[in-house]
Scaffold this active site. Structure first.
Site, short mmCIF file in Angstrom:
data_model
loop_
_atom_site.label_atom_id
_atom_site.label_comp_id
_atom_site.label_asym_id
_atom_site.label_seq_id
_atom_site.Cartn_x
_atom_site.Cartn_y
_atom_site.Cartn_z
CG HIS A 42 -0.61 1.53 -3.38
ND1 HIS A 42 -1.91 1.28 -3.02
CD2 HIS A 42 -0.16 0.40 -3.97
CE1 HIS A 42 -2.23 0.04 -3.36
NE2 HIS A 42 -1.18 -0.51 -3.94
CG ASP B 196 -2.22 0.73 0.98
OD1 ASP B 196 -2.14 1.88 0.53
OD2 ASP B 196 -3.32 0.21 1.27
#
Ligand SMILES: *[C@@H]1O[C@H](CO)[C@@H](O)[C@H](O)[C@H]1NC(C)=O
Ligand SMILES: *[C@@H]1O[C@H](CO)[C@@H](O)[C@H](O)[C@H]1NC(C)=O
Ligand SMILES: *[C@@H]1O[C@H](CO)[C@@H](O)[C@H](O)[C@H]1NC(C)=O
Length: 329
Positions: free
Chosen positions: A166, A143
């Site tokens: 991310h 993430d």
């Protein structure tokens, strides 16, 4: 003689670089068992070691109650996760807000957990905190490498490498009522490699309350094949979760993206989509050089509800035209 001395010095340094291993199974940890006490015992000895050490959790599935690993330690220390560590699934049993907590440690490495497809595994999340420094850190996760949530003030992120992951994000903001303002965010000298996003500010549409995010600066960033390298997304709505697409009520102002270079894995190298009801204000875009080599032509940019000020060289074709700013090349 000299040669012999050199060889023994080499051997010595190779030996010193090898971390001393503290295997939790030697401290009573058993697969399928609860291992927090074993972890703490292994940590205590590793932390006291005058040479580099690693606490190893070998292959297997273990459970752990809440556990806090504290420094300072005498030498660099690593926690190596070779297996799977599970929490008590009953969240109500948690007495604190951390499950596995590391604190007051210099030269710390956590490795082995977080492949690129591991869901919801932010590397570091900051929220409702001020005067935070995240320096010289290498993050690989599934993430955000770093996410900076509401109530963050004076957060400095420097010399961080990210990827997979991310990217480095402010937000997401504007999802809950009573969020606190964000201000003073400085992300500098970072490198993002094979990340799905670069540096971004994200807020949900239809926020339940009004809040602000200001004084946020992203500077000297290298992108290696990063998706959406420069991104403001005030229509952030993953997994179609939004009940309404009303404009975000997070007011974004005083932002700069400066000296951001490298390659983009998405054609849209710069996307600045702000709130229709609260347009972004005072956003500076300077010295951006991002190349896209995939199908569909060169890198491009999108802007909505923002009139950025362009300075320096912005090397994205038509950026000035699509974003309504004045570019001086
Ligand atoms: C940060 O990056 C800039 C530009 O690349 C460079 O001049 C500077 O030395 C770097 N600073 C540090 C502390 O790494
Ligand atoms: C934005 O910057 C200007 C000066 O450049 C300052 O007057 C203003 O207070 C800042 N706004 C916020 C919300 O920080
Ligand atoms: C920019 O790239 C996106 C994504 O590939 C594409 O959908 C869009 O049409 C492009 N815009 C322009 C103006 O070429």
């Amino acid at each position: 003689m000299a040669v012999k001395l050199l060889i023994s010095l080499l051997l010595l340094s190779a030996f010193a670089a090898e971390a001393q291993v503290f295997d939790v199974t030697k401290y009573g940890a058993k697969p399928k068992g609860e291992i927090s006490q074993a972890l703490l015992s292994a940590w205590k000895e590793a932390c006291a070691s005058p040479t580099p050490s690693s606490v190893v959790i070998p292959a297997g599935t273990y459970t752990s109650n809440e556990v806090t690993f504290s420094g300072p330690c005498k030498a660099p220390i690593e926690m190596k996760l070779g297996g799977t560590l599970q929490a008590n699934p009953n969240a109500a049993s948690f007495k604190t807000d951390g499950w596995v907590v590391f604190e007051h440690i210099e030269g710390f490495t956590l490795s082995g957990g977080a492949p690129g497809d591991s869901p919801n595994t932010d590397g570091i999340h900051v929220g409702r905190s001020s005067q935070i420094y995240i320096l010289d850190t290498d993050i690989k996760t599934g993430d955000d490498c770093i996410s900076i949530g509401d109530g963050s003030q004076q957060v400095h992120v420097e010399r961080v490498t990210c990827g997979p992951g991310h990217g480095i994000s402010v937000g997401s903001l504007g999802k809950y009522p009573d969020e606190e303002p964000v201000s003073g965010i400085f992300v500098k000298n970072c490198t993002l490699t094979d990340t799905s996003n670069g540096v971004r500010i994200k807020s949900w549409p239809a926020s339940p309350g009004r809040t602000t995010a200001s004084d946020m600066h992203f500077e000297n960033i290298i992108m290696n094949n990063a998706g959406n390298p420069v991104l403001i997304d005030q229509e952030y709505c993953p997994w179609g979760q939004c009940k309404s697409l009303d404009p975000s009520k997070v007011k974004i102002s005083n932002v700069s993206f400066k000296n951001i270079k490298g390659t983009s894995s998405t054609q849209e190298a710069m996307k600045l989509v702000c709130s229709k009801s609260l347009p972004c204000e005072n956003v500076e875009i300077a010295d951006i050089d991002l190349a896209y080599n995939g199908p569909g032509g060169p890198a491009n940019s999108t802007c909505a509800n923002i009139k950025p000020k362009f300075t320096g060289k912005v090397n994205i074709p038509e950026a000035a035209a699509t974003c309504g700013g004045a570019a001086h090349a």
